[in-house]
Design a protein around this motif. Structure first.
Motif, PDB file in Angstrom:
ATOM      1  N   UNK A 148      10.772  18.034  26.461  1.00  0.00           N
ATOM      2  CA  UNK A 148       9.631  17.252  26.945  1.00  0.00           C
ATOM      3  C   UNK A 148      10.225  16.511  28.010  1.00  0.00           C
ATOM      4  N   UNK A 149      11.275  15.946  28.065  1.00  0.00           N
ATOM      5  CA  UNK A 149      11.616  14.913  28.939  1.00  0.00           C
ATOM      6  C   UNK A 149      11.533  15.206  30.378  1.00  0.00           C
ATOM      7  N   UNK A 150      11.929  16.473  30.991  1.00  0.00           N
ATOM      8  CA  UNK A 150      11.641  16.708  32.535  1.00  0.00           C
ATOM      9  C   UNK A 150      10.141  16.863  32.676  1.00  0.00           C
ATOM     10  N   UNK A 151       9.432  17.044  31.784  1.00  0.00           N
ATOM     11  CA  UNK A 151       7.903  16.942  32.104  1.00  0.00           C
ATOM     12  C   UNK A 151       7.053  15.802  31.984  1.00  0.00           C
ATOM     13  N   UNK A 152       7.754  14.692  31.622  1.00  0.00           N
ATOM     14  CA  UNK A 152       7.374  13.478  31.270  1.00  0.00           C
ATOM     15  C   UNK A 152       7.214  12.637  32.604  1.00  0.00           C
ATOM     16  N   UNK A 153       5.963  11.894  32.956  1.00  0.00           N
ATOM     17  CA  UNK A 153       5.694  11.119  34.089  1.00  0.00           C
ATOM     18  C   UNK A 153       6.382   9.879  33.668  1.00  0.00           C
ATOM     19  N   UNK A 154       6.696   9.092  34.808  1.00  0.00           N
ATOM     20  CA  UNK A 154       7.004   7.606  34.653  1.00  0.00           C
ATOM     21  C   UNK A 154       6.181   6.676  34.206  1.00  0.00           C
ATOM     22  N   UNK A 155       5.594   6.811  32.940  1.00  0.00           N
ATOM     23  CA  UNK A 155       4.522   6.063  32.537  1.00  0.00           C
ATOM     24  C   UNK A 155       5.063   5.630  30.883  1.00  0.00           C
ATOM     25  N   UNK A 156       4.052   5.002  30.273  1.00  0.00           N
ATOM     26  CA  UNK A 156       3.955   4.576  28.737  1.00  0.00           C
ATOM     27  C   UNK A 156       4.583   5.828  27.960  1.00  0.00           C
ATOM     28  N   UNK A 157       4.383   6.957  28.256  1.00  0.00           N
ATOM     29  CA  UNK A 157       4.623   8.438  27.536  1.00  0.00           C
ATOM     30  C   UNK A 157       6.088   8.556  27.537  1.00  0.00           C
ATOM     31  N   UNK A 158       6.623   8.525  28.588  1.00  0.00           N
ATOM     32  CA  UNK A 158       7.943   8.758  29.097  1.00  0.00           C
ATOM     33  C   UNK A 158       8.791   7.595  28.348  1.00  0.00           C
ATOM     34  N   UNK A 159       8.474   6.333  28.320  1.00  0.00           N
ATOM     35  CA  UNK A 159       9.154   5.251  27.591  1.00  0.00           C
ATOM     36  C   UNK A 159       9.253   5.487  26.040  1.00  0.00           C
ATOM     37  N   UNK A 160       8.095   6.140  25.332  1.00  0.00           N
ATOM     38  CA  UNK A 160       8.118   6.370  24.157  1.00  0.00           C
ATOM     39  C   UNK A 160       8.782   7.547  23.807  1.00  0.00           C
ATOM     40  N   UNK A 161       9.103   8.515  24.568  1.00  0.00           N
ATOM     41  CA  UNK A 161       9.921   9.882  24.694  1.00  0.00           C
ATOM     42  C   UNK A 161      11.439   9.087  24.544  1.00  0.00           C
ATOM     43  N   UNK A 162      11.848   8.525  25.504  1.00  0.00           N
ATOM     44  CA  UNK A 162      13.045   7.940  25.700  1.00  0.00           C
ATOM     45  C   UNK A 162      13.596   7.290  24.516  1.00  0.00           C
ATOM     46  N   UNK A 163      12.635   6.245  24.029  1.00  0.00           N
ATOM     47  CA  UNK A 163      12.877   5.331  22.773  1.00  0.00           C
ATOM     48  C   UNK A 163      13.227   6.463  21.367  1.00  0.00           C
ATOM     49  N   UNK A 164      12.472   7.489  21.408  1.00  0.00           N
ATOM     50  CA  UNK A 164      12.635   8.386  20.353  1.00  0.00           C
ATOM     51  C   UNK A 164      13.802   9.157  20.474  1.00  0.00           C
ATOM     52  N   UNK A 165      14.217   9.474  21.613  1.00  0.00           N
ATOM     53  CA  UNK A 165      15.389  10.238  21.937  1.00  0.00           C
ATOM     54  C   UNK A 165      16.761   9.308  21.630  1.00  0.00           C
TER      55      UNK A 165
END
Length: 697
Positions: free
Chosen positions: A35-52
């Protein structure tokens, strides 16, 4: 060699305190990475990085830290404070669970706490406090650990978060486990278990059962230990929670090790390793390899033990686990010391080889043990460093270096004494801190009340006319009467001192009493009598009997706790301390016995009762939000109930503990009943109690 149990318990505690989504293996990690390459530079990407960052900490901690730092950078860029707190949490988890770098983990959790306090995110605050408590726990600062766990518990009570409430109660149980205060640890684990059973949190139920099993294993009650741990393993297997299932298989292996059933222990460890290999949990694999090495040491299979210690060391170096390396080095040092002992050499098939290599083996014991001591010292671990110093002292003694042997032994004793005195200091500090916090909180509440009252006075003076003031006086009079009526009702339901504390907004109320006496009274064959009885007459008869019990309780200064159906419960020594609580309880019990000896209802039905007593430390307090109830909990409460249920009609049945406590009063006599089987307690020595004055008649 104490490595086996301590490592397993430490992992259990880590699993409890990293309050985040449970690890689901490589499959979930791959899904997040996709999912990481698809994520935009917004709050959703922050959540994804924190989960990873969190999900990957046990397999690739450096990569996990990189994800957390990227998330933190993006959070700063988009100015999202909650995202920063989430990333700080994940980074704290990485340094706590992945690198065992407690100062760095504490730094990140403190940063997250500051943000969550600013955002008034109580759940986030509770998360941070709990994990900071865990760090202090690992640093052996037990008073600090308990302080932070209790702060988290207070917030969870305010928010009604039963899940994390049970979690933090279990955390305190872990502290008591490491302090070897097993009764207190068991009490907290059982409290947590009760909450989790109420909210049907099966995962946490299994965790509590596993920890209770560990306590029973420490107490050498291996039958109970197996019972609880096997229940835990079964639930985790049903839930498909592979990580916790593998963990508890390791705990099961530990019990079999205590039972000297090494084949079954090895079976559990190898099965746990296979599951952890599927999950990619290298840290847990290293622990099991070290445990297997320990068993081979016990079996005198020293080449095999060294092979598995080396495997464990290689993985611990890879994941950066200093605590794992310290345990492994200590285990190898102990192994080389063992094969240098005369008793081992004389019984070995390779007696000549061991004698020739004795000096070399002693040097290796000193080398590895010294490495473990340095790592323990770096981590601030006292107890295990003390154990390694003892091994070092014995190695120097066998080598003939008595000066260094004495120096090492002296340091071992100093550390051992330091740990012991530190535990006492921590207990005192915890009590003092709790008292200070209580006084501060009361002062804050008083100040709030003063401010509110001042604001009301100013608004009344400013906005209301004389007529409105008169009207308000009438209204206030009505309110006053209603409050007086409400107070009267409250005093009928609760003890006066407790009701007054509730009126001051003190809730929840929880008090510890070092000694109280509990009385249970139950009407014999009430269920059969109630089947054909007129409901109105039945209630009337119960009311008449219980009112008489109330009068007797008041006469001797006992507090009526509650009635359940045909059962009546009262206690002496709460909520106000009574030094003669056992005497008061005994007098009430015997007067009730005397009253009921030939008691008949208005319709001629004979009523008989069973009475049970016990005494001991209790916790009492107010539970509930809408319908308050003052209740008490402890082993003494349970035992008093068991004394009643195992008594016979017309008798006062007491425990040996109660009998010994009330012996100073010479007006009572006792008939030994012998050892009988008490449900939930096992064999107990009990007595029937009577009054010498009555017997003389």
């Amino acid at each position: 060699m104490k490595t086996l149990l301590l490592i397993l318990l430490a992992l259990t505690i880590t699993t409890v305190n990293l309050k985040a989504e449970k690890l689901q293996g490589q499959e979930r990690l791959d899904s997040l990475l996709a999912e990481l390459p698809k994520a935009k530079g917004d709050t959703n990407k922050v959540k994804l990085l924190a989960s990873l960052s969190f999900e990957n900490y046990s397999t690739n901690v450096d990569e996990s830290i990189a994800f957390g730092l990227k998330g933190l950078k993006l959070s700063n860029k988009i100015k999202w404070e909650k995202g920063k707190a989430n990333c700080y949490n994940s980074l704290g988890t990485c340094y706590l669970g992945g690198k065992n770098n407690f100062p760095k983990a504490l730094e990140y959790f403190k940063k997250a706490l500051v943000i969550n306090e600013k955002l008034k995110d109580k759940k986030g605050i509770s998360y941070n406090l709990g994990n900071m408590g865990t760090i202090y726990f690992y640093q052996l600062n037990y008073s600090k650990a308990i302080e932070y766990y209790q702060r988290a518990i207070k917030i969870n009570l305010e928010t009604g978060d039963s899940t994390n409430l049970a979690l933090n109660i279990g955390d305190i149980g872990n502290v008591y486990t490491y302090q070897s205060n097993y009764p207190m640890a068991l009490e907290y684990y059982q409290k947590a278990l009760k909450i989790n059973e109420r909210i049907e949190n099966k995962n946490s139920i299994a965790l509590n059962l596993g920890n209770i099993g560990t306590i029973y294993n420490n107490l050498s009650n291996h039958t109970k230990a197996l019972e609880y741990t096997q229940k835990s393993v079964k639930i985790f297997e049903e839930l498909g929670n592979k990580s916790s299932f593998a963990l508890n298989l390791g705990n099961l292996g530990n019990i079999y090790t205590s039972l000297l059933d090494y084949p079954k222990a090895l079976e559990c460890y190898f099965k746990s390793i296979r599951i952890n290999e599927e999950l990619g949990n290298k840290t847990s694999i290293a622990i099991k390899l070290g445990n297997i090495a320990s068993i081979y040491t016990y079996q005198s299979n020293y080449p095999k033990a060294l092979e598995y210690f080396e495997k464990a060391i290689n993985i611990n170096k890879e994941v950066g686990s200093k605590i794992g390396l310290a345990y492994n080095y200590a285990g190898i040092g102990y192994l080389y010391l063992t094969i240098s002992q005369d008793s081992i050499i004389n019984n070995s098939d390779d007696k000549i080889g061991l004698l020739v290599n004795r000096e070399v083996n002693l040097n290796k014991s000193i080398e590895y043990t010294t490495q473990s001591i340095l790592l323990y010292e770096e981590m601030g671990e006292l107890d295990q460093r003390s154990s390694s110093l003892k091994t070092l002292s014995e190695a120097y003694e066998l080598k003939g270096d008595y000066k260094k042997a004495f120096e090492s032994y002296k340091e071992h004793k100093e550390l051992q004494d330091s740990v012991f005195s530190q535990e006492n200091t921590d207990k005192i500090a915890t009590l003092e801190k709790a008292r200070e916090d209580d006084l501060k909180q009361k002062e804050i509440e008083k100040q709030k009340i003063r401010i509110v009252e001042q604001e009301k006075r100013e608004k009344l003076i400013l906005y209301f006319s004389i007529g409105l003031v008169l009207l308000m006086a009438v209204v206030m009079l009505v309110i006053y009467r209603l409050l007086k009526r409400s107070d009267k009702l409250l005093y009928n339901v609760l003890p006066v001192s407790i009701a007054k504390r509730l009126k001051k907004k003190e809730h929840p109320i929880s008090d510890y009493f070092t000694q109280a006496s509990i009385v249970f009274i139950d009407i014999v064959n009430f269920t059969e009598m109630a089947q054909d009885a007129d409901p109105q007459a039945l209630v009337s008869n119960l009311n008449t009997i219980f009112t008489k019990f109330d009068t007797i309780a008041k006469k001797y200064g006992l507090e009526k706790i509650k009635t359940i159906g045909d059962s009546y419960m009262a206690a002496a020594g709460i909520p106000e301390v009574q030094k003669d609580n056992t005497h008061r309880a005994a007098q009430m019990a015997l007067e009730v016995k005397s009253m009921m000896e030939d008691y008949h209802t208005t319709d001629g039905t004979k009523i008989e009762v069973r009475i049970g007593l016990d005494c001991g430390p209790v916790v009492a307090g107010v539970i509930g939000e809408n319908k308050f109830i003052y209740d008490m909990w402890s082993d003494a409460v349970n035992t008093a109930s068991r004394m009643e249920s195992s008594s016979i009609a017309g008798e006062v049945h007491v425990s040996e503990r109660f009998k010994e406590a009330v012996t100073e009063y010479e007006q009572f006599d006792y008939e030994e009943r012998g050892e009988i089987e008490i449900k939930g307690k096992g064999k107990m020595k009990t007595f029937f109690m009577g009054s010498k004055a009555v017997e003389a008649l």
